[in-house]
Design an enzyme around this catalytic site. Sequence first.
Site, PDB file in Angstrom:
ATOM      1  N   ARG A   1       0.819  -1.221   0.000  1.00  0.00           N
ATOM      2  CA  ARG A   1       0.000   0.000   0.000  1.00  0.00           C
ATOM      3  C   ARG A   1       0.845   1.259   0.000  1.00  0.00           C
ATOM      4  O   ARG A   1       1.955   1.268   0.536  1.00  0.00           O
ATOM      5  CB  ARG A   1      -0.953   0.018   1.204  1.00  0.00           C
ATOM      6  CG  ARG A   1      -0.256   0.321   2.500  1.00  0.00           C
ATOM      7  CD  ARG A   1      -1.164   0.187   3.697  1.00  0.00           C
ATOM      8  NE  ARG A   1      -1.892   1.401   3.999  1.00  0.00           N
ATOM      9  CZ  ARG A   1      -2.291   1.758   5.221  1.00  0.00           C
ATOM     10  NH1 ARG A   1      -2.072   0.976   6.255  1.00  0.00           N
ATOM     11  NH2 ARG A   1      -2.941   2.867   5.420  1.00  0.00           N
TER      12      ARG A   1
ATOM     13  N   HIS B   1       4.840   5.114  15.048  1.00  0.00           N
ATOM     14  CA  HIS B   1       4.159   5.344  13.765  1.00  0.00           C
ATOM     15  C   HIS B   1       5.183   5.401  12.654  1.00  0.00           C
ATOM     16  O   HIS B   1       6.203   6.075  12.795  1.00  0.00           O
ATOM     17  CB  HIS B   1       3.378   6.657  13.811  1.00  0.00           C
ATOM     18  CG  HIS B   1       2.311   6.658  14.841  1.00  0.00           C
ATOM     19  ND1 HIS B   1       1.098   6.055  14.650  1.00  0.00           N
ATOM     20  CD2 HIS B   1       2.281   7.154  16.100  1.00  0.00           C
ATOM     21  CE1 HIS B   1       0.361   6.192  15.741  1.00  0.00           C
ATOM     22  NE2 HIS B   1       1.056   6.841  16.640  1.00  0.00           N
TER      23      HIS B   1
ATOM     24  N   ARG C   1       0.296  14.814   8.506  1.00  0.00           N
ATOM     25  CA  ARG C   1      -0.862  14.272   7.786  1.00  0.00           C
ATOM     26  C   ARG C   1      -2.167  14.976   8.200  1.00  0.00           C
ATOM     27  O   ARG C   1      -2.133  16.077   8.712  1.00  0.00           O
ATOM     28  CB  ARG C   1      -0.924  12.764   8.032  1.00  0.00           C
ATOM     29  CG  ARG C   1       0.385  12.082   7.538  1.00  0.00           C
ATOM     30  CD  ARG C   1       0.338  10.585   7.653  1.00  0.00           C
ATOM     31  NE  ARG C   1      -0.709  10.025   6.788  1.00  0.00           N
ATOM     32  CZ  ARG C   1      -1.164   8.789   6.891  1.00  0.00           C
ATOM     33  NH1 ARG C   1      -0.664   7.981   7.839  1.00  0.00           N
ATOM     34  NH2 ARG C   1      -2.104   8.341   6.089  1.00  0.00           N
TER      35      ARG C   1
ATOM     36  N   TYR D   1       4.297   5.068   3.500  1.00  0.00           N
ATOM     37  CA  TYR D   1       4.750   4.047   4.458  1.00  0.00           C
ATOM     38  C   TYR D   1       6.040   3.328   4.064  1.00  0.00           C
ATOM     39  O   TYR D   1       6.497   2.444   4.784  1.00  0.00           O
ATOM     40  CB  TYR D   1       3.657   3.004   4.654  1.00  0.00           C
ATOM     41  CG  TYR D   1       2.379   3.581   5.162  1.00  0.00           C
ATOM     42  CD1 TYR D   1       2.248   3.930   6.514  1.00  0.00           C
ATOM     43  CD2 TYR D   1       1.317   3.815   4.312  1.00  0.00           C
ATOM     44  CE1 TYR D   1       1.068   4.486   6.981  1.00  0.00           C
ATOM     45  CE2 TYR D   1       0.139   4.373   4.771  1.00  0.00           C
ATOM     46  CZ  TYR D   1       0.012   4.713   6.110  1.00  0.00           C
ATOM     47  OH  TYR D   1      -1.141   5.264   6.569  1.00  0.00           O
TER      48      TYR D   1
ATOM     49  N   ALA E   1      -4.767   3.272  12.639  1.00  0.00           N
ATOM     50  CA  ALA E   1      -5.999   4.077  12.681  1.00  0.00           C
ATOM     51  C   ALA E   1      -6.632   4.109  14.067  1.00  0.00           C
ATOM     52  O   ALA E   1      -7.278   5.090  14.442  1.00  0.00           O
ATOM     53  CB  ALA E   1      -7.007   3.548  11.670  1.00  0.00           C
TER      54      ALA E   1
END
Lengths: 144, 144, 144, 144, 144, 144, 144, 144, 144, 144, 144, 144
Positions: free
Chosen positions: E17, E99, E106, E22, E76
Amino acid sequence: MRILVIHGPNLNLLGKREPEIYGTLSLNDINQALETLGAEFGCSLRFFQSNNEGLLVDEIQQAPENYDAILINPAAYTHTSIALRDSLSAIGLPFVEVHLSNIHRREEFRHHSYLAPLALGQISGFGLDSYLLGLRALFNYIKN
Amino acid sequence: MRILVIHGPNLNLLGKREPEIYGTLSLNDINQALETLGAEFGCSLRFFQSNNEGLLVDEIQQAPENYDAILINPAAYTHTSIALRDSLSAIGLPFVEVHLSNIHRREEFRHHSYLAPLALGQISGFGLDSYLLGLRALFNYIKN
Amino acid sequence: MRILVIHGPNLNLLGKREPEIYGTLSLNDINQALETLGAEFGCSLRFFQSNNEGLLVDEIQQAPENYDAILINPAAYTHTSIALRDSLSAIGLPFVEVHLSNIHRREEFRHHSYLAPLALGQISGFGLDSYLLGLRALFNYIKN
Amino acid sequence: MRILVIHGPNLNLLGKREPEIYGTLSLNDINQALETLGAEFGCSLRFFQSNNEGLLVDEIQQAPENYDAILINPAAYTHTSIALRDSLSAIGLPFVEVHLSNIHRREEFRHHSYLAPLALGQISGFGLDSYLLGLRALFNYIKN
Amino acid sequence: MRILVIHGPNLNLLGKREPEIYGTLSLNDINQALETLGAEFGCSLRFFQSNNEGLLVDEIQQAPENYDAILINPAAYTHTSIALRDSLSAIGLPFVEVHLSNIHRREEFRHHSYLAPLALGQISGFGLDSYLLGLRALFNYIKN
Amino acid sequence: MRILVIHGPNLNLLGKREPEIYGTLSLNDINQALETLGAEFGCSLRFFQSNNEGLLVDEIQQAPENYDAILINPAAYTHTSIALRDSLSAIGLPFVEVHLSNIHRREEFRHHSYLAPLALGQISGFGLDSYLLGLRALFNYIKN
Amino acid sequence: MRILVIHGPNLNLLGKREPEIYGTLSLNDINQALETLGAEFGCSLRFFQSNNEGLLVDEIQQAPENYDAILINPAAYTHTSIALRDSLSAIGLPFVEVHLSNIHRREEFRHHSYLAPLALGQISGFGLDSYLLGLRALFNYIKN
Amino acid sequence: MRILVIHGPNLNLLGKREPEIYGTLSLNDINQALETLGAEFGCSLRFFQSNNEGLLVDEIQQAPENYDAILINPAAYTHTSIALRDSLSAIGLPFVEVHLSNIHRREEFRHHSYLAPLALGQISGFGLDSYLLGLRALFNYIKN
Amino acid sequence: MRILVIHGPNLNLLGKREPEIYGTLSLNDINQALETLGAEFGCSLRFFQSNNEGLLVDEIQQAPENYDAILINPAAYTHTSIALRDSLSAIGLPFVEVHLSNIHRREEFRHHSYLAPLALGQISGFGLDSYLLGLRALFNYIKN
Amino acid sequence: MRILVIHGPNLNLLGKREPEIYGTLSLNDINQALETLGAEFGCSLRFFQSNNEGLLVDEIQQAPENYDAILINPAAYTHTSIALRDSLSAIGLPFVEVHLSNIHRREEFRHHSYLAPLALGQISGFGLDSYLLGLRALFNYIKN
Amino acid sequence: MRILVIHGPNLNLLGKREPEIYGTLSLNDINQALETLGAEFGCSLRFFQSNNEGLLVDEIQQAPENYDAILINPAAYTHTSIALRDSLSAIGLPFVEVHLSNIHRREEFRHHSYLAPLALGQISGFGLDSYLLGLRALFNYIKN
Amino acid sequence: MRILVIHGPNLNLLGKREPEIYGTLSLNDINQALETLGAEFGCSLRFFQSNNEGLLVDEIQQAPENYDAILINPAAYTHTSIALRDSLSAIGLPFVEVHLSNIHRREEFRHHSYLAPLALGQISGFGLDSYLLGLRALFNYIKN
């Protein structure tokens, strides 16, 4: 079945303005596509565009005499016009609110609509299809 | 064209719950109506309902292997689940967000959607038609 | 009279966790005290605990088939779960919301409840007694 | 065990006012029901109602000489009176806050309580039962 | 020294993803890098990933029996889960929150963490290194 | 020079209440200390305490007939009483607002004062000295 | 007893600036009046003014070596300087915060003080007297 | 037709206080003007003024026995008294809210009224005329 | 590899101030520990501490001539200095933001950082280790 | 005395729209009632209604040449039009703002008025009487 | 006519920093362009740049002795410095605030200026031209 | 070079309205001054004023056919018109926003502009000079 299609401010510029947001179709293209779909449903349509809040209110007020429902893209007035909201509330015709672009992806001030709580529903983000789906929703609603 | 239809929490109760808000159709009725319309479009559909945020995320993650797009009614998770948002963002499939009721007419906390900014668009307020219009929008989008 | 007692996330740790906030009773102790009081009232009780929002929703949805009312301590989901709220709203059983600790004395984010506006009432701050008083309130309500 | 029961402003109108919110019992009915339950517990009760914030403060200040605990329905002063809060904080007697109606279902300005963070706990929404449950909670607390 | 490494929702998609946010490492790569570093420190590690809030709570609750500390990337759920916070508070094991991306760069809704006030500390923005530094911090903390 | 000293709600409990916040002096001690200092300045003082907002307003309204200035500790009414503010504004006597405790160190709702913008000044945090300094400030102001 | 008197930014302009707010005394006049009063108390005073946040922090840090307490008018830095707050918190000397004008009567942004919660107390609105009363408060505090 | 005229806190000072805001009429002048107009309408009027929230509530509660409607200038309690609101809601008599000054031109905290949503209507800004117009509105309302 | 280590206001007091928050190490201890670790990595370090926002900006501006990266603990200026942010943005060197204490556990006003969105990442809560982990993160980042 | 009566957007629909909010009178009925009352006062009136913000501004700008005062029901523009406010501010004629319905009982966004701070006063909630009372207020104001 | 030109923090980096925001001119280029234009007007200019809030305040305080007006680009201090505001307010010289970039197009925290309400006016968004237009505005203002 | 000068609502009243805010020049004076300066630059100008949002939008839409840039004083619509913003965004001509008065010194609701983020820049506070400086800025921008 007679339906009034209302286009709010700056929509007369469609096709000439910011295509990355609104696509490349002109307002005329949209109207023709709606007309074609309306014909399929046996609906007659009339189109009205104005940049003027007051003229839009005038038009909406007279709608009950000639129309069964309204399909409206209030554009910028979505977020600022209580007068438009009051006129739609006053006439009591069923209406659907549509937006070409996905308003939830744009500036914060475009997320709120004064009209949506009075609408049958709101459709946003599908370009020309927002109108066509809105017409379909309106047609189905009245038919039932 | 293969489309995954996802129903969020409590939608399995449709037809049994609060008909003044959601109408009298069951989830099965909705799925059948979607299947019929999908067949018209030559789309195959799979349906998935869960009350469980994590299982919904699981399902969405596996979607890219088998589907071209997602039609989702995230129900209550619309307003609280960043995990759902992240899964949809991660897989990158086009998706449409639909709601049976007009969320702008309900409680303030139902006006905001974590998913809408990532969706092609949002359709809310037309009962079963919200789903059918959403499928149509998805189909048209992918076809082009 | 049959009553479903629902314990939300982390309540299975009672007696082992933060006794300065929640007291020293285990969940089992609470259930036994409730059972004893229920017997006095001629109520049969079933107990359900889960850390999983979705499983709690599943359980609530099936309640109308077997129960007359719900006694619920939604714990952390009190403040974050619209899905739980929707399931309770959908089934329409009377329910009472209880909290072991006084939620108004704790962090700001624990002062708001998504469930309370739908509950018969809310009881918070009395430890085990919150449950027992809640059962009593429920029993009286249904009896009348 | 001696308990002071305090009723805030407008509760003298109970039975005559808005029965859809507060039920049909008069304040006298409530006091008698409390007296009966108190007798069961071996508690003596005294009742005090005033519409006057200052007189309520006066009464609370003198409570420690004659009472072991306070059961209070602060009504409208729940949400506006820091003076009441200060008097309860100053005397240090244990107290329980009760409300006839479910304050979380009413106007936004009734959701916040200046007193609740100092109370043993808060009970709201059960009509007469809110008082009776509150007395029970108070009794159990002091007994232990 | 035994450490439980917990990965929150959607982290199983790592490497597949949004690499611009990331990086390109898979979750397996991360686990192996942690294992290597853990071996250096003489720590044994166990890894747990779930998209399911409830399962994450379950896992955390059982940690005290087998682990000395927790390294967690709540993803999340950082921003929405009070249940996770409560479970970590209940078990009382030291934990570090990490994180991959810099959450302060963000969306606004990713700036707040329900867990951070309970953590030893928070590390965000260094990709794989966020995990490795977190393990190091945890190791040093327990060693002393 | 004649000065009216007004003590707001709950200050009659001084010495008996929360000494960690307000110290161990009684209201009488404070009045005597003020009297002593007033005598030094050649001021005559009168003292008035009430828990009742309306009586405080009554007293303030009559002040211009007998006093040159007011020294007031409005206690809880500092933060909630617009009526007190209006009475002080109406009579137009110079006044000083004092607080025994440092209101900026206490709950958020004690940081705002409805009276301070109309006062000569505000003194907070010095216990008995807050009153004595306030009297001194008032004396100096009038003298000039 | 040795006391450090700190004047914040722009106070060197006193007497030359906005006399309708600050009066007509110069900073020198204030310092002399303080010195006179200090002498009465047997206190030695040192005065320090800077427009520079960093220099004020430097000065405060060195205070514990030479002073027993601080009298500070932080002026504009009252409302913006966490660094000043941290330095006062770090050194742990008792201090009093004073303001010439009534800050509650001025712009909204002047109502909040970062320093006040750490001060013994705050005095605002009495011109030169704010300083003199502050010195008196400080003297009394240390003497006891 | 019998009408109760209620004047809130500080209105007994009219004519003596801040004439630039409230004009130069005394409360007696207002009452006489109302009486004259009431006589014209064949209304009997009774006047009640208090600075005391509780006494105002007491008076309102007894109104239904003797009056058909209420004309009220709640003054400062407009903005702070939920107790007044509750008493007016409880008795259910029609009432009109009046203000001498234009409350929308004054401080922000005077713009909100707890009573207005329950009133027939609100009149603000016309001095004595606010009362006279309010009486007229009340008379017309009851007559119809 | 050359790294500039910047310590913000009041960090020169480390070891002497509030050890319950910051531990007992002096700034010198921290610098030596960093130097030792830097030597391991083959990094040369220079240390700069100031209480002065402007001098910190000056130092940062000159960094590109002599350094490859910055390790910064901005302390109180984290939350108030846009000037520091602008200087870091202007020079474009990679930097890591570190905090000795867990800023999310402290006052609300310490939760926001003006610098973090521009940093590689933020590390907070590990005492001396925050610095060491930050240096490690910086080293790894530049090496790759 | 010549008075201009301005009716804002959608008021031309009166009598045809939402009678539960606005009553059953037409705009013509209102104008005739005003005319009758005006005649009593010896006032000549002219009426102007438009749905168009700009035309309303045009009309207001020309008012000083022909009128002594304005009676205005700005309807929806009350809450959105700074242009209307500016035109009324510019011409400086005294004006009264009236509303048929009680705006404080309706949606939150109807509680604020851009015009009210400039008006002599505001009257809301009395249907036709709002206009008549407004005319009376205007007449009395000018006469004095 | 003598004018002081003040450049705030980080403006010494102009030409070297973020050219996509600030253009490629150096501070020297700006000063020379100003000097040329000043010469045309018969103005003598002095330039002052500092990264230090306190030094900027010092400079402003001394301006009245040597200058008739100030042209200032406060950069980051625009949004955080009440000390700068106070110094400009204290000296009373007319000043114009300029910004190279369009601050309304940048981060939310750059939209507010503490200085603008005291300035003759504000010019933002025209690069070098912002300064030149500002000088022109200042010149015209003083000349008249 | 051809430039369209647009004046928003109420600017036709210039010279007749509130001279303490807007000065004594008429709109014609402004236009002549602009024409004179435009002639110096070799620019031809056309002027357009309307009180009507819709007509302003119409005018802006047609601008690209005949003009190279726009100089606009949107007056009240600055703060309320998203339609104006959208039209300027759609046509893509460079434009400068000017205000006669310093909008940051006026009511809070005049501090925000919907247009400024799209403008080259904003100039406010210099009376006629705001227009002249704006024209100059526009000319310089296009020339380069």
